[in-house]
Motif scaffolding. Structure first.
Motif, PDB file in Angstrom:
ATOM      1  N   PHE A  17     -34.129  50.422 -73.024  1.00  0.00           N
ATOM      2  CA  PHE A  17     -33.334  51.254 -72.116  1.00  0.00           C
ATOM      3  C   PHE A  17     -34.196  51.954 -71.081  1.00  0.00           C
ATOM      4  N   GLY A  18     -35.383  52.418 -71.465  1.00  0.00           N
ATOM      5  CA  GLY A  18     -36.270  53.081 -70.523  1.00  0.00           C
ATOM      6  C   GLY A  18     -36.996  52.105 -69.625  1.00  0.00           C
ATOM      7  N   GLY A  19     -37.725  51.168 -70.227  1.00  0.00           N
ATOM      8  CA  GLY A  19     -38.522  50.225 -69.452  1.00  0.00           C
ATOM      9  C   GLY A  19     -37.684  49.311 -68.580  1.00  0.00           C
ATOM     10  N   GLY A  20     -36.556  48.832 -69.112  1.00  0.00           N
ATOM     11  CA  GLY A  20     -35.711  47.929 -68.346  1.00  0.00           C
ATOM     12  C   GLY A  20     -35.116  48.594 -67.116  1.00  0.00           C
ATOM     13  N   MET A  21     -34.598  49.805 -67.312  1.00  0.00           N
ATOM     14  CA  MET A  21     -33.997  50.518 -66.182  1.00  0.00           C
ATOM     15  C   MET A  21     -35.051  50.919 -65.148  1.00  0.00           C
ATOM     16  N   ALA A  22     -36.218  51.373 -65.608  1.00  0.00           N
ATOM     17  CA  ALA A  22     -37.282  51.745 -64.668  1.00  0.00           C
ATOM     18  C   ALA A  22     -37.739  50.527 -63.873  1.00  0.00           C
ATOM     19  N   ALA A  23     -37.859  49.390 -64.542  1.00  0.00           N
ATOM     20  CA  ALA A  23     -38.274  48.166 -63.854  1.00  0.00           C
ATOM     21  C   ALA A  23     -37.265  47.769 -62.784  1.00  0.00           C
ATOM     22  N   LEU A  24     -35.986  47.893 -63.099  1.00  0.00           N
ATOM     23  CA  LEU A  24     -34.957  47.550 -62.123  1.00  0.00           C
ATOM     24  C   LEU A  24     -35.014  48.486 -60.916  1.00  0.00           C
ATOM     25  N   ALA A  25     -35.175  49.789 -61.167  1.00  0.00           N
ATOM     26  CA  ALA A  25     -35.237  50.750 -60.062  1.00  0.00           C
ATOM     27  C   ALA A  25     -36.403  50.446 -59.129  1.00  0.00           C
ATOM     28  N   LEU A  26     -37.554  50.084 -59.687  1.00  0.00           N
ATOM     29  CA  LEU A  26     -38.716  49.778 -58.853  1.00  0.00           C
ATOM     30  C   LEU A  26     -38.568  48.436 -58.160  1.00  0.00           C
ATOM     31  N   ALA A  27     -38.012  47.451 -58.853  1.00  0.00           N
ATOM     32  CA  ALA A  27     -37.800  46.141 -58.224  1.00  0.00           C
ATOM     33  C   ALA A  27     -36.830  46.251 -57.054  1.00  0.00           C
ATOM     34  N   ARG A  28     -35.839  47.115 -57.181  1.00  0.00           N
ATOM     35  CA  ARG A  28     -34.896  47.333 -56.085  1.00  0.00           C
ATOM     36  C   ARG A  28     -35.598  47.860 -54.835  1.00  0.00           C
ATOM     37  N   SER A  29     -36.672  48.607 -55.027  1.00  0.00           N
ATOM     38  CA  SER A  29     -37.387  49.187 -53.884  1.00  0.00           C
ATOM     39  C   SER A  29     -38.444  48.241 -53.333  1.00  0.00           C
ATOM     40  N   GLY A  30     -38.504  47.033 -53.889  1.00  0.00           N
ATOM     41  CA  GLY A  30     -39.442  46.042 -53.377  1.00  0.00           C
ATOM     42  C   GLY A  30     -40.802  46.036 -54.054  1.00  0.00           C
ATOM     43  N   LYS A  31     -40.966  46.794 -55.123  1.00  0.00           N
ATOM     44  CA  LYS A  31     -42.253  46.835 -55.817  1.00  0.00           C
ATOM     45  C   LYS A  31     -42.447  45.588 -56.677  1.00  0.00           C
ATOM     46  N   ARG A  32     -43.700  45.198 -56.806  1.00  0.00           N
ATOM     47  CA  ARG A  32     -44.054  44.060 -57.663  1.00  0.00           C
ATOM     48  C   ARG A  32     -44.257  44.604 -59.069  1.00  0.00           C
ATOM     49  N   VAL A  33     -43.377  44.190 -59.973  1.00  0.00           N
ATOM     50  CA  VAL A  33     -43.306  44.804 -61.305  1.00  0.00           C
ATOM     51  C   VAL A  33     -43.559  43.752 -62.377  1.00  0.00           C
ATOM     52  N   LEU A  34     -44.398  44.108 -63.342  1.00  0.00           N
ATOM     53  CA  LEU A  34     -44.645  43.283 -64.518  1.00  0.00           C
ATOM     54  C   LEU A  34     -44.170  44.048 -65.746  1.00  0.00           C
ATOM     55  N   VAL A  35     -43.284  43.434 -66.524  1.00  0.00           N
ATOM     56  CA  VAL A  35     -42.785  44.030 -67.764  1.00  0.00           C
ATOM     57  C   VAL A  35     -43.372  43.271 -68.943  1.00  0.00           C
ATOM     58  N   LEU A  36     -44.012  43.992 -69.840  1.00  0.00           N
ATOM     59  CA  LEU A  36     -44.653  43.390 -71.008  1.00  0.00           C
ATOM     60  C   LEU A  36     -43.926  43.847 -72.266  1.00  0.00           C
ATOM     61  N   GLU A  37     -43.529  42.905 -73.099  1.00  0.00           N
ATOM     62  CA  GLU A  37     -42.748  43.203 -74.302  1.00  0.00           C
ATOM     63  C   GLU A  37     -43.355  42.494 -75.512  1.00  0.00           C
ATOM     64  N   ARG A  38     -43.457  43.199 -76.618  1.00  0.00           N
ATOM     65  CA  ARG A  38     -44.004  42.606 -77.839  1.00  0.00           C
ATOM     66  C   ARG A  38     -43.129  41.468 -78.371  1.00  0.00           C
ATOM     67  N   GLY A  39     -41.824  41.671 -78.362  1.00  0.00           N
ATOM     68  CA  GLY A  39     -40.926  40.704 -78.977  1.00  0.00           C
ATOM     69  C   GLY A  39     -40.571  39.551 -78.061  1.00  0.00           C
ATOM     70  N   PRO A  40     -39.884  38.533 -78.608  1.00  0.00           N
ATOM     71  CA  PRO A  40     -39.415  37.391 -77.808  1.00  0.00           C
ATOM     72  C   PRO A  40     -38.024  37.661 -77.248  1.00  0.00           C
ATOM     73  N   TRP A  41     -37.549  36.787 -76.380  1.00  0.00           N
ATOM     74  CA  TRP A  41     -36.140  36.809 -76.013  1.00  0.00           C
ATOM     75  C   TRP A  41     -35.330  36.455 -77.262  1.00  0.00           C
ATOM     76  N   ALA A  42     -34.286  37.208 -77.540  1.00  0.00           N
ATOM     77  CA  ALA A  42     -33.467  36.957 -78.731  1.00  0.00           C
ATOM     78  C   ALA A  42     -32.749  35.624 -78.597  1.00  0.00           C
ATOM     79  N   ALA A  43     -32.752  34.850 -79.669  1.00  0.00           N
ATOM     80  CA  ALA A  43     -32.055  33.565 -79.683  1.00  0.00           C
ATOM     81  C   ALA A  43     -30.550  33.811 -79.834  1.00  0.00           C
TER      82      ALA A  43
END
Length: 529
Positions: A17-43
């Protein structure tokens, strides 16, 4: 050997909820954003709704446990990890905090019974309200207006109506109304209408604790992260960040391990956002030496809260869910701010809400003998009510590095210290009594209380505030004294409220992300002051 890659505007550690929303807010402003997550995409396959796979075998079990107090002893706990964080496994309840939750200290000024741990937030509800609006829209939250007797002011309606109460929920609603209470629909981030080209919710009984096989639960991996990706954000799963790198008082990026290859790497950025959750974020910051770097560093890891929660299980003589459908629908907040007429502590108590009865396999696998078999056999006749009591912030409740236990990456695991105070327990007991009254009125012949000892609502370990003498973060969730390091997850909350914190975490992340994007040069190249 470390391999250094592209330089990013911002690196976000964690995708909930924190990282995902923050990443979206920055991506909307044109920033180059890298999100790193320990887990995989859920099957999104047959295992998504399998109690054995998800609950017993714990398919998304972390490689890094934490040690926590468990029923008189200490135990290693292995949390779930997936892209989207806990949103993948939560039950979609999406509440706003109340106005008074933002001014706990001033509201009870002069009341010698209010605990010292209660403080005012450095922002008001009105400052967060427009971001609650945004978060509800992004998460597709449905609900009803004017049903909640303590709901704060709103400037927009919900994006849709919840489905009618099922038999199970209607029993609780009728019982609560018969006692003079004001039950209402739980606001839910669930796609009941089939919007956005995704299948609509089929009202199954595997929502809480499970990934949604048909992607009808509007978790962060289904809604927010794809939107961020379309704007250029890169999201990598299976990444363990081992260290937040820093030099001369500023962070410079992160060091980590790609679990798919075992390769170590370093990524550099102008800004780092730590959003790994209220247990993992302070562990990473302390292990990286950040607690020795910033002016408020001694508060990193302190003031851990998790709510003081419990369940009342009602056993009825009739089948409680003949429709075999989703029934986490009912909320009761009549006692949210406490009660002058009912027995309990002065000040806030919390909320009561309906809860999904767990699958038989889970009851059989978790409950001790003879309750395992008895519980499994009586599930069709059970009614559940969850009580979420507000717990008092206490500096001794904390996350620290374990003195000798390490994980398979040779990282010190987190050691959790937590104890409820007398007032926490009194608030929970007061709610449990009220929940038992509702269940009795609903026809439950037997009512059994069960305390909850998980950290699924862990918050507060990097509290924000104006003064580094009493807080780890400033009002914009920047680490005091470190110009370009932010913590944007449940850690920021200085008090807990008595509701699921997910929507508040999401709204705050949008608020901070927008502020950071607007004042980018100040933080990315300047002092951050």
């Amino acid at each position: 050997m470390l391999r250094e890659k592209t330089h990013w505007d911002a690196i976000v550690v964690g995708s909930g909820f924190g990282g995902g929303m923050a990443a979206l807010a920055l991506a909307r402003s044109g920033k180059r954003v890298l999100v790193l997550e320990r887990g995989p995409w859920a099957a999104r396959d047959e295992t998504a709704w399998s109690p054995r796979s998800i609950l017993l075998e714990q398919k998304y079990r972390s490689l890094t446990p934490y040690e926590a107090p468990q029923f008189g002893g200490r135990k290693l706990v292995y949390p779930n990890e997936a892209v989207g964080g806990n949103s993948v496994f939560y039950g979609a309840a999406s509440f706003r905090l109340r106005e008074l939750d933002f001014r706990r200290r001033s509201e009870y000024e002069g009341n010698d019974t209010i605990p010292d741990g209660f403080v005012d937030w450095p922002i008001s509800y009105s400052e967060l309200s427009p971001f609650y609006d945004q978060a509800e829209t992004l998460l597709g939250v449905v609900g009803e207006l004017e049903g909640d007797p303590t709901e704060p002011p709103r400037t927009q309606d919900y994006g849709g109506q919840p489905p009618p109460y099922g038999f199970h929920a209607k029993k609780l609603v009728d019982a609560a109304q018969g006692l003079g209470l004001h039950p209402f629909h739980v606001p839910l981030a669930i796609n009941f209408a089939g919007n956005h080209g995704r299948p609509k919710c089929i009202k199954c009984m595997t929502c809480d604790l499970f990934p949604c096989k048909v992607c009808a639960k509007n978790d962060i991996s289904v809604t927010v992260l794809p939107a961020a990706q379309k704007l250029g954000a890169e999201i990598r799963g299976g990444i363990v960040v081992t260290n937040v790198a820093h030099h001369a008082g500023r962070v410079t990026g992160v060091v980590g391990i790609d679990t798919s290859t075992g390769e170590s790497f370093k990524e550099t950025s102008d800004v780092v956002i730590v959003s790994a959750g209220a247990l993992a974020s302070p562990r990473l910051l302390i292990a990286s030496g950040i607690s020795d770097l910033g002016a408020g560093g001694r508060w990193i890891g302190r003031y851990l809260m998790r709510h003081c929660s419990g369940i009342v299980i009602g056993l009825c003589s009739f089948e409680t869910n003949p429709e075999k459908m989703f029934h986490k629908q009912v909320a009761i907040t009549d006692f949210y701010l406490g009660s002058k007429s009912e027995r309990g502590p002065r000040g806030p108590w919390g909320a009561i809400q309906g809860l999904q009865v767990p699958p038989p396999e889970y009851v059989r696998g978790q409950a001790p003998f003879p309750f395992d078999r008895l519980g499994e056999l009586t599930i069709p006749y059970q009614l559940f009510l969850l009580c979420i009591a507000e717990d008092v912030p206490n500096a001794d409740n904390r996350v620290a590095l374990h003195p000798h236990r390490r994980d398979e990456f040779d990282l010190s695991i987190a050691r959790i210290e937590h104890r409820y105070c007398r007032r926490d327990l009194a608030g929970r007991n007061a709610l449990l009594r009220q929940a038992a009254r509702v269940l009795k009125s609903a026809g439950a012949k037997l009512r059994v209380r069960k305390t909850i000892n998980t950290f699924s609502h862990a918050i507060g370990t990097c509290r924000f505030g104006h003064d580094p003498a009493t807080s780890a973060l400033d009002e914009h969730c920047r680490v005091h004294g470190v110009p370009n390091l932010f913590v944007i997850d449940g850690s920021f909350m200085p008090t807990a409220g008595g509701l699921n914190p997910s929507l508040t975490i999401a709204a705050n992340a949008l608020r901070v992300g927008e502020h950071l994007a607007t004042h980018w040069e100040v933080y990315a190249q300047g002092t951050g002051e």
